[in-house]
Motif scaffolding. Structure first.
Motif, short mmCIF file in Angstrom:
data_model
loop_
_atom_site.label_atom_id
_atom_site.label_comp_id
_atom_site.label_asym_id
_atom_site.label_seq_id
_atom_site.Cartn_x
_atom_site.Cartn_y
_atom_site.Cartn_z
N THR A 28 -17.28 0.13 3.90
CA THR A 28 -17.20 1.43 4.56
C THR A 28 -16.84 2.51 3.56
O THR A 28 -15.94 2.31 2.73
CB THR A 28 -16.16 1.41 5.70
N ASN A 29 -17.51 3.63 3.65
CA ASN A 29 -17.20 4.78 2.80
C ASN A 29 -16.93 5.99 3.68
O ASN A 29 -17.70 6.28 4.59
CB ASN A 29 -18.36 5.08 1.85
N ILE A 30 -15.80 6.65 3.40
CA ILE A 30 -15.45 7.87 4.12
C ILE A 30 -15.28 8.98 3.10
O ILE A 30 -14.43 8.91 2.22
CB ILE A 30 -14.15 7.69 4.92
N GLY A 31 -16.13 9.98 3.21
CA GLY A 31 -16.06 11.07 2.25
C GLY A 31 -16.41 10.63 0.85
O GLY A 31 -15.91 11.20 -0.13
N GLY A 32 -17.26 9.60 0.72
CA GLY A 32 -17.67 9.13 -0.59
C GLY A 32 -16.69 8.19 -1.25
O GLY A 32 -16.89 7.75 -2.38
N VAL A 33 -15.60 7.84 -0.53
CA VAL A 33 -14.57 6.97 -1.08
C VAL A 33 -14.59 5.64 -0.33
O VAL A 33 -14.73 5.62 0.90
CB VAL A 33 -13.17 7.62 -0.95
N SER A 34 -14.45 4.54 -1.07
CA SER A 34 -14.41 3.23 -0.44
C SER A 34 -13.23 3.14 0.50
O SER A 34 -12.10 3.44 0.14
CB SER A 34 -14.33 2.13 -1.51
N ALA A 35 -13.49 2.73 1.75
CA ALA A 35 -12.43 2.66 2.77
C ALA A 35 -12.65 1.42 3.62
O ALA A 35 -13.02 1.51 4.80
CB ALA A 35 -12.45 3.93 3.63
N ASN A 36 -12.42 0.25 3.01
CA ASN A 36 -12.68 -1.00 3.72
C ASN A 36 -11.61 -1.36 4.74
O ASN A 36 -11.63 -2.44 5.30
CB ASN A 36 -12.83 -2.14 2.70
N ARG A 37 -10.66 -0.46 4.95
CA ARG A 37 -9.68 -0.68 6.01
C ARG A 37 -10.20 -0.20 7.35
O ARG A 37 -9.57 -0.43 8.38
CB ARG A 37 -8.38 0.07 5.67
N TRP A 38 -11.33 0.49 7.35
CA TRP A 38 -11.88 1.07 8.56
C TRP A 38 -13.24 0.47 8.89
O TRP A 38 -13.96 -0.02 8.02
CB TRP A 38 -12.07 2.58 8.40
N ILE A 39 -13.58 0.55 10.17
CA ILE A 39 -14.95 0.33 10.62
C ILE A 39 -15.35 1.55 11.44
O ILE A 39 -14.49 2.31 11.90
CB ILE A 39 -15.09 -0.96 11.47
N LYS A 40 -16.63 1.76 11.60
CA LYS A 40 -17.10 2.89 12.40
C LYS A 40 -17.32 2.47 13.84
O LYS A 40 -17.96 1.43 14.10
CB LYS A 40 -18.41 3.43 11.80
N ILE A 41 -16.77 3.24 14.78
CA ILE A 41 -17.01 2.97 16.19
C ILE A 41 -18.47 3.26 16.50
O ILE A 41 -18.96 4.35 16.19
CB ILE A 41 -16.10 3.85 17.08
N PRO A 42 -19.20 2.30 17.09
CA PRO A 42 -20.62 2.50 17.36
C PRO A 42 -20.89 3.73 18.20
O PRO A 42 -20.09 4.10 19.06
CB PRO A 42 -21.01 1.21 18.12
N PHE A 43 -22.02 4.36 17.92
CA PHE A 43 -22.56 5.50 18.66
C PHE A 43 -21.82 6.82 18.35
O PHE A 43 -22.45 7.87 18.30
CB PHE A 43 -22.55 5.26 20.18
N VAL A 44 -20.50 6.79 18.18
CA VAL A 44 -19.77 8.03 17.92
C VAL A 44 -19.45 8.21 16.44
O VAL A 44 -19.20 9.32 15.98
CB VAL A 44 -18.46 8.11 18.75
N GLY A 45 -19.43 7.10 15.68
CA GLY A 45 -19.23 7.17 14.23
C GLY A 45 -17.82 7.50 13.79
O GLY A 45 -17.60 7.84 12.64
N ILE A 46 -16.84 7.40 14.71
CA ILE A 46 -15.45 7.69 14.35
C ILE A 46 -14.85 6.50 13.60
O ILE A 46 -14.97 5.36 14.06
CB ILE A 46 -14.61 8.00 15.61
N PRO A 47 -14.22 6.72 12.44
CA PRO A 47 -13.59 5.61 11.73
C PRO A 47 -12.43 5.02 12.53
O PRO A 47 -11.63 5.77 13.11
CB PRO A 47 -13.09 6.25 10.43
N PHE A 48 -12.35 3.70 12.57
CA PHE A 48 -11.30 3.02 13.32
C PHE A 48 -10.59 2.05 12.39
O PHE A 48 -11.22 1.16 11.82
CB PHE A 48 -11.90 2.28 14.51
N GLN A 49 -9.28 2.23 12.20
CA GLN A 49 -8.50 1.35 11.34
C GLN A 49 -7.98 0.20 12.19
O GLN A 49 -7.04 0.35 12.98
CB GLN A 49 -7.34 2.11 10.69
#
Length: 400
Positions: A97-118
């Motif tokens: 997972t990348n958030i803002g171009g930074v590796s963020a493997n602590r999160w997944i994206k909630i399907p359909f809405v794309g909100i990061p979920f830790q």
């Protein structure tokens, strides 16, 4: 709206503290979000403020919904939720997972809405409920370590172990709070001492490997090593490693006694995590020592009310549940503040209900809702009362 307020149950002081913290959060979030707009070129200050407001609004809806659930239902819900969070934690480790171009493997994206979920934030709440259920079950029984391995320590080991590779600080915090809850729940001290000793030995071995051969550890091992080295020997740290810490200390120093005033922070423009991990530094810069101590007071007041609620509950499960999900909120706040003033290494822990974030706000609200549920005496099921046999969840909760 009036009908909604009339239906608010539970400890009114906790409702008030949480509402005040949430309302205050708009000031530092709006101020610090200029870093995201003018430095990182993402959205507008109003846009970030609206996003923060929406997340808080949904969070309060979570509090409202959860605080209406009878406390003993959470026993059964923990049995359903534990397998789910283990699957989510395992899945999180497999997704890049990348958030803002930074590796963020602590999160997944909630399907359909794309909100990061830790996922670790949900797992920590569920784990505390699971432990409270187990400890209340064995409260008056003599238990051996062997008997508690599968129902207690296996879930703890799986949750902490799955969080550890991507989020060392959260794993460590969860592990410490588990031991605290087990101590308060009456788990045999001799076993707790043995587990703590073993944990310290393993931590020592881990640190030895971290500093000698960090390449054999997960990708984030370099970050962990850098943060520890910067904390222990800040004078020897590289410019990149110490930059954010130094900026935070400068913000604290610039704040003085009364601060520069709302929105007048300078360090927010160069402190990369000014809206989340280091938002307390911006608060002190703008509102001074008085503002920082005032915020600390409200977290201490929240801790006091959590203890009061726990002490007033009728069942062992409710007492342990309130402490298990309520204490981490205040503990996380203290760690965030300690990082800013250099009493603790950088951990990446946000300031609960204040930091701009995503689903971490919702998980904090979930925990608060559980505490409020336990504080409503009408919703607490004392031990030994009749169970509604037509409600499967109530039957499951009553049996456990």
């Amino acid at each position: 709206m009036l009908a909604l307020f009339k239906n608010l149950k539970g400890d009114k002081a906790i409702w008030g503290i949480v509402a005040l913290l949430a309302l205050f959060s708009f000031l530092p979030v709006y101020s610090a979000s200029t870093n995201l707009v003018y430095v990182k070129d993402t959205g507008t200050t109003i846009g970030h403020l609206v996003k923060h407001g929406v997340l808080l609004f949904l969070g309060f809806m979570i509090i409202y919904a959860v605080h209406r659930i009878p406390t003993h239902y959470f026993k059964g819900l923990s049995l359903i939720a534990m397998p789910i969070v283990l699957i989510l934690l395992g899945y999180t480790l497999t997704v890049e997972t990348n958030i803002g171009g930074v590796s963020a493997n602590r999160w997944i994206k909630i399907p359909f809405v794309g909100i990061p979920f830790q996922t670790s934030t949900l797992a920590s709440v569920v784990l505390m409920i699971w432990i409270a259920r187990y400890l209340s079950k064995i409260r008056d029984a003599k238990i051996t370590f062997k008997e508690s391995i599968l129902p207690l320590w296996l879930p703890v080991g799986l949750v902490v172990g799955l969080i550890l590779p991507a989020n060392f600080s959260t794993a460590a915090i969860v592990g410490i709070l588990v031991l605290v809850l087990c101590f308060l729940g009456g788990y045999p001290l001799k076993y707790l001492f043995a587990i703590t000793g073993t944990g310290l030995v393993l931590a020592g071995m881990f640190l030895f490997v971290l500093f000698k051969t960090p390449e054999v550890l997960p990708d984030r091992a370099g970050t962990w090593k850098s943060r520890i080295e910067t904390f222990i020997h800040p004078e020897n740290a590289s410019a990149d490693a110490s930059r954010q810490v130094n900026y935070a200390k400068m913000a604290v120093a610039e704040g003085g006694l009364f601060g520069k005033g709302a929105g007048k922070s300078v360090m927010k423009n160069i402190l990369s995590q000014s809206t989340s991990d280091f938002i307390f530094a911006i608060i002190i810069e703008e509102y001074g020592l008085v503002g920082g101590l005032g915020l600390l007071f409200f977290y201490l007041l929240l801790l006091f009310r959590i203890v009061v609620v726990a002490n007033s509950t009728k069942t062992v499960f409710a007492k342990l549940l309130v402490i298990g999900v309520g204490l981490p909120i205040v503990f996380q706040a203290f760690i965030n503040m300690a990082v800013v003033v250099q009493l603790f290494p950088t951990t990446g822990q946000p300031l609960p209900l204040i930091s701009m974030g995503g689903t971490a706000i919702w998980m904090t609200c979930l925990a608060i809702g559980i505490v409020l549920s336990a504080s409503d005496k009408k919703q607490e099921e004392p031990d030994g009362l009749n169970i509604d046999e037509n409600n499967p969840l109530e039957v499951l909760s009553g049996q456990l």
